[in-house]
Design a protein around this motif. Structure first.
Motif, short mmCIF file in Angstrom:
data_model
loop_
_atom_site.label_atom_id
_atom_site.label_comp_id
_atom_site.label_asym_id
_atom_site.label_seq_id
_atom_site.Cartn_x
_atom_site.Cartn_y
_atom_site.Cartn_z
N LYS A 45 1.07 -1.21 -0.08
CA LYS A 45 0.13 0.00 0.08
C LYS A 45 0.75 1.27 -0.18
O LYS A 45 1.73 1.27 0.56
CB LYS A 45 -0.68 -0.06 1.12
N ASP A 46 0.61 2.05 -0.89
CA ASP A 46 1.40 3.49 -0.86
C ASP A 46 0.27 4.44 -1.34
O ASP A 46 -0.08 4.59 -2.60
CB ASP A 46 2.42 3.33 -2.01
N LEU A 47 -0.06 5.27 -0.36
CA LEU A 47 -0.77 6.42 -0.60
C LEU A 47 -0.08 7.63 -1.27
O LEU A 47 0.75 7.91 -0.55
CB LEU A 47 -1.44 6.99 0.60
N PRO A 48 -0.66 8.15 -2.51
CA PRO A 48 0.12 9.25 -3.08
C PRO A 48 -0.13 10.49 -2.30
O PRO A 48 -1.19 10.67 -1.75
CB PRO A 48 -0.46 9.26 -4.42
N LYS A 71 -19.60 12.91 4.21
CA LYS A 71 -18.20 12.48 4.95
C LYS A 71 -16.87 13.06 4.17
O LYS A 71 -16.93 13.40 3.01
CB LYS A 71 -18.05 10.93 4.84
N VAL A 72 -15.95 13.09 4.91
CA VAL A 72 -14.47 13.77 4.43
C VAL A 72 -13.42 12.74 4.62
O VAL A 72 -13.43 11.78 5.44
CB VAL A 72 -14.27 15.21 5.25
N THR A 73 -12.39 12.91 3.76
CA THR A 73 -11.15 12.09 3.83
C THR A 73 -10.31 13.20 4.18
O THR A 73 -10.08 14.14 3.36
CB THR A 73 -11.03 11.37 2.44
N ILE A 74 -9.40 12.71 5.21
CA ILE A 74 -8.34 13.80 5.67
C ILE A 74 -6.86 12.94 5.51
O ILE A 74 -6.66 11.93 6.12
CB ILE A 74 -8.46 14.19 7.15
N GLN A 75 -6.06 13.52 4.79
CA GLN A 75 -4.60 12.89 4.75
C GLN A 75 -3.68 13.85 5.51
O GLN A 75 -3.87 15.16 5.57
CB GLN A 75 -4.09 12.87 3.40
N LEU A 76 -3.10 12.98 6.60
CA LEU A 76 -2.12 13.90 7.52
C LEU A 76 -0.84 14.12 6.86
O LEU A 76 -0.52 13.19 6.30
CB LEU A 76 -2.01 12.94 8.86
N ASN A 77 -0.15 14.91 7.46
CA ASN A 77 1.21 14.96 7.17
C ASN A 77 2.17 14.10 7.81
O ASN A 77 3.50 13.75 7.64
CB ASN A 77 1.97 16.32 7.54
N THR A 78 1.60 13.00 8.66
CA THR A 78 2.32 11.84 9.29
C THR A 78 2.61 10.91 8.31
O THR A 78 1.81 10.51 7.54
CB THR A 78 1.36 11.64 10.47
N LYS A 79 3.90 10.39 8.60
CA LYS A 79 4.27 9.19 7.87
C LYS A 79 4.65 8.02 8.80
O LYS A 79 4.78 8.27 10.04
CB LYS A 79 5.47 9.65 6.93
N GLU A 81 7.00 4.36 9.66
CA GLU A 81 8.48 4.28 9.70
C GLU A 81 9.17 3.84 8.38
O GLU A 81 10.44 4.03 8.11
CB GLU A 81 8.81 2.97 10.43
N PHE A 82 8.43 3.61 7.27
CA PHE A 82 8.90 3.51 6.07
C PHE A 82 8.84 4.61 5.07
O PHE A 82 9.01 4.57 3.81
CB PHE A 82 8.09 2.18 5.39
N GLY A 83 8.28 5.76 5.61
CA GLY A 83 8.54 7.04 4.61
C GLY A 83 7.12 7.10 4.07
O GLY A 83 6.94 7.91 3.11
N ARG A 84 6.02 6.22 4.19
CA ARG A 84 4.75 6.22 3.44
C ARG A 84 3.66 7.23 4.21
O ARG A 84 3.79 7.18 5.55
CB ARG A 84 4.27 4.77 3.33
N TYR A 85 2.86 7.84 3.65
CA TYR A 85 1.69 8.32 4.43
C TYR A 85 0.71 7.49 5.08
O TYR A 85 0.29 6.52 4.37
CB TYR A 85 1.07 9.16 3.49
N LEU A 86 0.38 8.02 6.41
CA LEU A 86 -0.75 6.93 6.87
C LEU A 86 -2.00 7.01 6.11
O LEU A 86 -2.32 7.71 5.29
CB LEU A 86 -0.71 7.49 8.28
N ASP A 113 -1.26 19.18 11.59
CA ASP A 113 -1.19 17.83 10.90
C ASP A 113 -1.80 17.34 9.65
O ASP A 113 -1.42 16.60 8.91
CB ASP A 113 -1.47 16.71 11.85
N ILE A 114 -2.80 18.31 9.50
CA ILE A 114 -3.55 18.09 8.03
C ILE A 114 -2.88 18.59 6.82
O ILE A 114 -2.34 19.60 6.83
CB ILE A 114 -5.02 18.86 8.44
N ARG A 115 -2.81 17.72 5.82
CA ARG A 115 -2.41 17.93 4.56
C ARG A 115 -3.47 18.32 3.70
O ARG A 115 -3.19 19.20 2.94
CB ARG A 115 -1.40 16.73 4.23
N HIS A 116 -4.43 17.56 3.59
CA HIS A 116 -5.41 17.69 2.47
C HIS A 116 -6.93 17.02 3.18
O HIS A 116 -7.01 16.12 3.93
CB HIS A 116 -5.24 16.73 1.20
N VAL A 117 -7.90 17.82 2.89
CA VAL A 117 -9.25 17.16 3.14
C VAL A 117 -10.09 17.44 1.91
O VAL A 117 -10.04 18.17 1.16
CB VAL A 117 -9.97 18.42 4.31
#
Length: 169
Positions: A45-48, A71-79, A81-86, A113-117
């Protein structure tokens, strides 16, 4: 056909099992196979990364979610241990926020912490036009004037038809 008896001989310092079943654990349990598949899926799994949004843009999306209960989907700036977005967080915004954080369902998320909503686009259960898993031929209506379909229906009737008791007399 005669078969020879299986003999398991010791090799160097290796001592094989003393009983006759050599490969008793060769077939994995269902839970183990499911766990392996889930681990492989998680590893691949690798989220762009989505574009970084400003606070005003986030507020507009959250306002629409609040007003229309979308509903909303929120991508966080958090990664991880492998450098992939959560994994994205999904839920409905009920209007609970302050200077430091906002709340989506049971999650309290810091603003920094919010990258994209984005609004989650839900497909309706009754919308089969976009569903590609169904065969469109199975949904065609019966044309009673079509001789080919009449023959098909007659074959089905002849093969599975059972007469009622009144018809047998």
């Amino acid at each position: 056909m005669r078969r020879t008896k299986k003999e398991f001989l010791d090799y160097n310092e290796y001592r094989d099992r003393p009983f006759g079943l050599k490969w008793g654990t060769a077939f994995a349990m269902d839970e183990l196979v499911k766990g392996i598949d889930e681990n492989a899926e998680d590893a691949l799994k690798d989220l762009p990364p989505q574009s970084q949004m400003k606070r005003e843009e986030i507020d507009q999306v959250l306002l629409q979610s609040f007003l229309y209960r979308q509903k909303v989907t929120i991508q966080l700036n958090t990664k991880d241990e492998f450098g992939r977005y959560l994994e994205n967080i999904e839920g409905v915004f009920f209007g609970e926020s302050d200077e430091e954080y906002m709340t989506i369902d049971q999650y309290q998320i810091l603003w920094e912490d919010i990258r994209h909503v984005g609004l989650k686009q839900e497909t309706k259960w009754f919308d089969v036009s976009d569903n590609k898993t169904h065969d469109k031929q199975s949904f065609r209506p019966i044309d009673w004037n079509n001789p080919k379909q009449q023959v098909e229906l007659q074959l089905i009737k002849d093969e599975f038809y059972q007469a009622f008791e009144e018809e047998n007399e």
